[in-house]
Scaffold this motif. Structure first.
Motif, PDB file in Angstrom:
ATOM      1  N   GLY A 261      24.174  15.336  44.434  1.00 25.83           N
ATOM      2  CA  GLY A 261      23.588  14.451  44.937  1.00 25.83           C
ATOM      3  C   GLY A 261      24.360  13.120  45.066  1.00 25.83           C
ATOM      4  N   VAL A 262      23.493  12.052  45.581  1.00 26.17           N
ATOM      5  CA  VAL A 262      23.973  10.727  45.610  1.00 26.17           C
ATOM      6  C   VAL A 262      22.914   9.819  45.169  1.00 26.17           C
ATOM      7  CG1 VAL A 262      25.886  10.725  47.165  1.00 26.17           C
ATOM      8  CG2 VAL A 262      23.723  10.339  48.003  1.00 26.17           C
ATOM      9  N   VAL A 263      23.260   9.028  44.300  1.00 25.44           N
ATOM     10  CA  VAL A 263      22.066   7.819  43.999  1.00 25.44           C
ATOM     11  C   VAL A 263      21.824   7.007  45.035  1.00 25.44           C
ATOM     12  CG1 VAL A 263      21.311   6.126  42.288  1.00 25.44           C
ATOM     13  CG2 VAL A 263      22.598   8.219  41.542  1.00 25.44           C
ATOM     14  N   LEU A 264      20.570   7.052  45.483  1.00 26.41           N
ATOM     15  CA  LEU A 264      20.296   6.158  46.678  1.00 26.41           C
ATOM     16  C   LEU A 264      19.610   4.556  46.371  1.00 26.41           C
ATOM     17  CD1 LEU A 264      17.981   8.596  48.874  1.00 26.41           C
ATOM     18  CD2 LEU A 264      20.456   7.956  49.091  1.00 26.41           C
ATOM     19  N   THR A 265      19.048   4.796  45.147  1.00 24.94           N
ATOM     20  CA  THR A 265      18.414   3.463  44.524  1.00 24.94           C
ATOM     21  C   THR A 265      18.089   3.594  42.924  1.00 24.94           C
ATOM     22  OG1 THR A 265      17.031   1.516  44.641  1.00 24.94           O
ATOM     23  CG2 THR A 265      16.166   3.819  44.918  1.00 24.94           C
ATOM     24  N   LYS A 266      18.528   2.432  42.139  1.00 25.16           N
ATOM     25  CA  LYS A 266      18.259   2.542  40.919  1.00 25.16           C
ATOM     26  C   LYS A 266      17.830   1.144  40.368  1.00 25.16           C
ATOM     27  CE  LYS A 266      21.334   3.247  37.790  1.00 25.16           C
ATOM     28  NZ  LYS A 266      22.487   3.707  36.804  1.00 25.16           N
ATOM     29  N   GLN A 267      16.418   1.107  39.934  1.00 27.37           N
ATOM     30  CA  GLN A 267      16.037  -0.260  39.505  1.00 27.37           C
ATOM     31  C   GLN A 267      15.442  -0.316  38.013  1.00 27.37           C
ATOM     32  OE1 GLN A 267      13.062  -0.089  42.480  1.00 27.37           O
ATOM     33  NE2 GLN A 267      14.073  -1.959  43.740  1.00 27.37           N
ATOM     34  N   ARG A 268      15.774  -1.237  37.253  1.00 30.86           N
ATOM     35  CA  ARG A 268      15.388  -1.318  35.920  1.00 30.86           C
ATOM     36  C   ARG A 268      14.520  -2.286  35.726  1.00 30.86           C
ATOM     37  NH1 ARG A 268      18.886   1.466  33.133  1.00 30.86           N
ATOM     38  NH2 ARG A 268      21.200   1.564  33.822  1.00 30.86           N
ATOM     39  N   PHE A 269      13.398  -1.773  34.702  1.00 33.20           N
ATOM     40  CA  PHE A 269      12.083  -2.668  34.387  1.00 33.20           C
ATOM     41  C   PHE A 269      12.850  -4.178  34.244  1.00 33.20           C
ATOM     42  CE2 PHE A 269      10.456   1.265  33.387  1.00 33.20           C
ATOM     43  CZ  PHE A 269       9.431   1.326  33.952  1.00 33.20           C
ATOM     44  N   LYS A 270      13.804  -4.688  33.669  1.00 27.03           N
ATOM     45  CA  LYS A 270      14.243  -6.047  33.568  1.00 27.03           C
ATOM     46  C   LYS A 270      14.552  -6.785  34.777  1.00 27.03           C
ATOM     47  CE  LYS A 270      19.088  -4.925  33.060  1.00 27.03           C
ATOM     48  NZ  LYS A 270      20.146  -4.993  31.781  1.00 27.03           N
ATOM     49  N   ASP A 271      14.602  -5.982  35.868  1.00 30.31           N
ATOM     50  CA  ASP A 271      14.915  -6.443  37.190  1.00 30.31           C
ATOM     51  C   ASP A 271      13.879  -6.893  37.956  1.00 30.31           C
ATOM     52  OD1 ASP A 271      17.770  -6.611  36.647  1.00 30.31           O
ATOM     53  OD2 ASP A 271      17.765  -4.304  37.367  1.00 30.31           O
ATOM     54  N   ALA A 272      12.495  -6.554  37.660  1.00 31.86           N
ATOM     55  CA  ALA A 272      11.482  -6.637  38.371  1.00 31.86           C
ATOM     56  C   ALA A 272      11.087  -8.235  38.166  1.00 31.86           C
ATOM     57  CB  ALA A 272      10.166  -6.058  37.779  1.00 31.86           C
ATOM     58  N   PRO A 273      10.553  -8.864  39.392  1.00 30.68           N
ATOM     59  CA  PRO A 273      10.238 -10.086  39.229  1.00 30.68           C
ATOM     60  C   PRO A 273       9.157 -10.687  38.235  1.00 30.68           C
ATOM     61  CG  PRO A 273       9.325  -9.296  41.152  1.00 30.68           C
ATOM     62  CD  PRO A 273       9.962  -7.982  40.459  1.00 30.68           C
ATOM     63  N   VAL A 274       8.274  -9.787  37.763  1.00 30.56           N
ATOM     64  CA  VAL A 274       7.302  -9.893  36.688  1.00 30.56           C
ATOM     65  C   VAL A 274       7.662  -8.845  35.528  1.00 30.56           C
ATOM     66  CG1 VAL A 274       5.621 -10.792  38.327  1.00 30.56           C
ATOM     67  CG2 VAL A 274       5.766  -8.608  37.697  1.00 30.56           C
ATOM     68  N   GLN A 275       7.166  -9.266  34.351  1.00 35.22           N
ATOM     69  CA  GLN A 275       7.431  -8.406  33.281  1.00 35.22           C
ATOM     70  C   GLN A 275       6.261  -7.433  33.255  1.00 35.22           C
ATOM     71  OE1 GLN A 275       7.195 -10.479  29.651  1.00 35.22           O
ATOM     72  NE2 GLN A 275       7.621  -8.411  28.166  1.00 35.22           N
ATOM     73  N   ILE A 276       6.646  -6.149  32.993  1.00 38.42           N
ATOM     74  CA  ILE A 276       5.623  -5.072  33.105  1.00 38.42           C
ATOM     75  C   ILE A 276       5.435  -4.706  31.557  1.00 38.42           C
ATOM     76  CG2 ILE A 276       5.214  -2.541  33.942  1.00 38.42           C
ATOM     77  CD1 ILE A 276       7.346  -3.228  36.288  1.00 38.42           C
ATOM     78  N   GLU A 277       4.119  -4.871  31.250  1.00 34.94           N
ATOM     79  CA  GLU A 277       3.502  -4.385  29.921  1.00 34.94           C
ATOM     80  C   GLU A 277       3.943  -3.184  29.488  1.00 34.94           C
ATOM     81  OE1 GLU A 277      -0.676  -4.447  27.426  1.00 34.94           O
ATOM     82  OE2 GLU A 277      -0.391  -5.527  29.253  1.00 34.94           O
TER      83      GLU A 277
END
Length: 135
Positions: A27-43
Motif C-alpha cells: 500500500g501507500v501512505v495517504l496521510t501521517k500526522q504526529r501529535f506534536k503537529d496538532a495546533p493544540v497540545q493533546i493531554e
C-alpha cells in the motif's frame, strides 16, 4: 452514504505498524500526522507518536494511531471508523450509537476540517464518526 474503515491503535508502535502494513499490503501512505503537529497540545500524548495515519491498498483504507485515551487499553485496540458525506446522517448515527453507551469524544468540528466524534456503544465497541466539512 457512509463507509466503514478499520482504525487500529498501537500505543507507541504505530510508526512500526504503519511500515509493516504498507510493506505487507503493498500500500501507500495517504496521510501521517504526529501529535506534536496538532495546533493544540493533546493531554497525555507523546509528541512524536502518530496521531493519525491512513494507508490504502487493494481499494481498502486502513487508519492507524498511537492513541492517547486511557480507555484505549491493550487488548481493545480496534475502533470502527465511519466516514460520512452528510452531517445530519452523521449526527443521527452518533446519537443512535450513544444509546446505552458513552461519549468518548463529543461530536464537534475538528481543527483538520471535519466534524468528529467518538462513542463506545453499549456492547463496548468503539465507533469513530468523521464527516468532511469542506467539499
Amino acid at each position: 452514504m457512509y463507509q466503514l474503515t478499520p482504525y487500529l491503535f498501537f500505543s507507541g508502535r504505530c510508526e512500526e505498524a504503519l511500515d509493516f502494513y504498507t510493506k505487507c499490503f503493498g500500500g501507500v501512505v495517504l496521510t501521517k500526522q504526529r501529535f506534536k503537529d496538532a495546533p493544540v497540545q493533546i493531554e497525555g500524548a507523546e509528541p512524536n507518536w502518530v496521531m493519525h495515519a491512513e494507508i490504502e491498498a487493494f481499494g481498502l483504507k486502513l487508519m492507524l494511531s498511537d492513541g492517547v485515551v486511557a480507555r484505549e487499553l491493550s487488548g481493545n485496540n480496534v475502533a470502527l471508523s465511519l466516514v460520512f458525506d452528510d452531517l445530519d446522517e452523521q449526527a443521527r448515527v452518533y446519537d443512535k450509537l450513544l444509546e446505552g453507551g458513552h461519549i468518548m469524544r463529543p461530536l464537534e468540528d475538528a481543527f483538520w476540517g471535519g466534524r468528529f466524534g467518538k462513542v463506545e456503544d453499549q456492547f463496548g465497541v468503539r465507533w469513530i464518526l468523521h464527516c468532511d466539512l469542506v467539499k
